[in-house]
Motif scaffolding. Structure first.
Motif: not given
Length: 519
Positions: A72-95, A109-114
């Motif tokens: 969501w918009k409010g959480q996107a501004a606080r992401l330390t890693q912006r999502p980019e196509e082709g990047l392998e990451v570990i995404a934290t959130g809820r299903i 709500d949180q993305i970090e490189p894998a």
């Protein structure tokens, strides 16, 4: 037989509960959220969407499945890693589920490189993309100012980096330093660093805050994740667009970030950035003193060499007076003989001119005509007339010649008279020259005599002093005067012999009595 309608017919085996669509969707939603709750999902990002609403939509996928994700918009501004196509990451959130499309999704709500490998792969892709735009082109890099008056530093105000930079600048060449405090790690690092670079460039040249001549973006060492803010595209573009020359001093010598490629100069450490920014003042003073000494020596040599050359030539040429003494003496002797010779020459020419008779052409022609008439009495009359005409012509030419000779004689007399006057004037000047020279020399001799008299001791004697002389010369001390039996004191008008009071008087023999005494 009447048929009775008892309502819809019940199908056999239809006693199961009927659910509405909303009930099924709600049950699935609760089951997923209760079963999984907060999860960490590893996967590759694909199909990133950034609509105008500010939300982020992307997919997490592996080789067999795809999971929709949204931030969501409010959480996107606080992401330390912006999502980019082709990047392998570990995404934290809820299903959760999205009933409108009958699908489930991950609210991230949180993305970090894998891992570092993924970060390096993403960093390499970003480096190639920015290099293709020409942001890292060496041709656009500018030289650093040799001696900046103001240096802007973009770093954390509380770290050891700023203290090292200030200490090194103070040791080498103190300058005015402006510090723009920023976060050098975390999600706020990249926006603040980019804003600081743009802010320094936006300062007016004549504003209350001086505009820096050089920028230093500095941070200490750290891991790849700690330095990731300086790899962000916003920071790289701000560094490339800076009108002020920029030094990148991020990390240690082995650390490399994308801002290093966009900056005009890369420093291995923040301390090295300060050394690149300013020279050593002591070295500049030494070089300036050496240059001044060399300039002084060169100027002195430039003057002394021609002066010595002139002296050598002057010694070889001799005194200028000796070159003209012989000619001057010869001129004096010739000048003394010139006046009498000119007067004698003029007198002789005048005498010859006066004694020379002026021929009377008319008488001469009359005699010739008479002779011709006498001889031509026997000639033919036509020949006689021809001779008469020739005689008349000769007579006219003789008259004109007599007048011309008279005029030429008068002109010659006037010229001789003028030359005589000039020679008389020259004679008078030559006669007066020795007298003037003698008077000038006499005046110079009189000045020298007056100087001699002024400097001589006789003038001193006239002011009341005296000179004391002994047998061996002038006496200058009282002890010498006491030892001298006889002295001579010279005054301005005469000299008087004297004997000092302590000198022994000559002994006199006792006078014998005229008659003997009875005693």
């Amino acid at each position: 037989m009447d048929l009775i309608d008892d309502g819809p017919e019940q199908a056999p085996g239809t006693n199961a509960h009927e659910f509405t669509v909303s009930e099924i969707s709600g049950a699935v939603k609760r089951t997923l959220e209760d079963q999984f709750g907060r999860v960490r999902v590893r996967g590759e990002i694909g199909r990133v969407s950034r609509p105008s609403s500010g939300h982020l939509y992307f997919d997490l996928k592996d080789d067999r499945a795809v999971l929709a994700a949204v931030t969501w918009k409010g959480q996107a501004a606080r992401l330390t890693q912006r999502p980019e196509e082709g990047l392998e990451v570990i995404a934290t959130g809820r299903i959760t589920t999205f009933p409108g499309q009958s699908k489930y999704q991950l609210i991230v709500d949180q993305i970090e490189p894998a891992g570092e490998g993924a970060l390096m792969a993403m960093l390499e892709r970003r480096r190639k993309a920015l290099a293709a735009e020409g942001l890292f082109d060496p041709a656009r890099k500018r030289p650093l100012p040799y001696l900046p008056r103001v240096i802007g530093v973009v770093t954390s105000p509380s770290g050891a980096v700023i203290r090292d930079i200030l200490h090194r600048l103070r040791d080498r060449f103190p300058v005015h330093v402006l510090i723009w405090p920023v976060a050098v790690q975390g999600q706020d690092s990249a926006p603040q660093v980019a804003a600081a670079i743009r802010g320094f460039n936006a300062l007016p040249a004549d504003g209350p805050v001086p505009r820096p001549d050089l920028l230093i973006v500095a941070r200490g060492g750290g891991s790849l994740e700690d330095l990731w803010g300086f790899n962000e595209e916003i920071v790289v573009r701000a560094a490339a667009a800076s009108d002020i020359p920029l030094i990148s001093a991020v990390g240690h010598e082995t650390d490399t970030t994308l801002i290093d490629h966009a900056a005009d100069m890369r420093a291995p450490t923040p301390t090295a950035a300060a050394e690149l920014a300013v020279p050593v003042r002591a070295d500049l003073a030494a070089r300036l003193a050496e240059a001044g000494a060399r300039m002084t020596r060169a100027s002195t040599a430039r003057i002394d060499r021609p002066r010595q050359r002139l002296r050598d030539l002057a010694r070889a040429m001799g005194r200028p007076g000796t070159l003209t003494e012989t000619a001057r003496q010869r001129l004096d002797l010739t000048g003394a003989r010139l006046a009498p010779a000119l007067r004698g020459h003029i007198a002789a020419a005048r005498q010859r001119l006066t004694a020379a008779p002026v021929p009377n052409l008319r008488d001469f022609l009359a005699v010739k005509r008479h002779r011709m008439e006498t001889a031509g009495a026997k000639l033919h009359p036509a020949l006689i007339r021809r001779i008469e005409r020739r005689a008349d012509r000769i007579t006219g030419m003789g008259e004109r010649l007599s007048a011309s000779l008279a005029r030429m004689l008068a002109t010659t007399r006037r010229a001789i008279t003028q030359q005589t006057g000039r020679l008389d004037d020259l004679t008078r000047r030559l006669s007066a020259a020795p007298a003037r020279l003698i008077a000038k020399q006499a005046e110079a001799l009189a000045r020298l005599d007056r100087t001699r008299q002024t400097l001589g001791y006789m003038e001193t004697l006239k002011r009341g002093f005296a000179v004391v002389r002994g047998p061996n010369g002038v006496i200058t001390t009282a002890a010498e005067a006491a030892r001298t039996p006889e002295m001579q004191v010279q005054f301005a008008d005469a000299a008087i012999p004297m004997r000092p009071a302590s000198a022994p008087k000559p002994t006199r023999k006792p006078k014998k009595p005229d008659q003997p005494t009875l005693l």
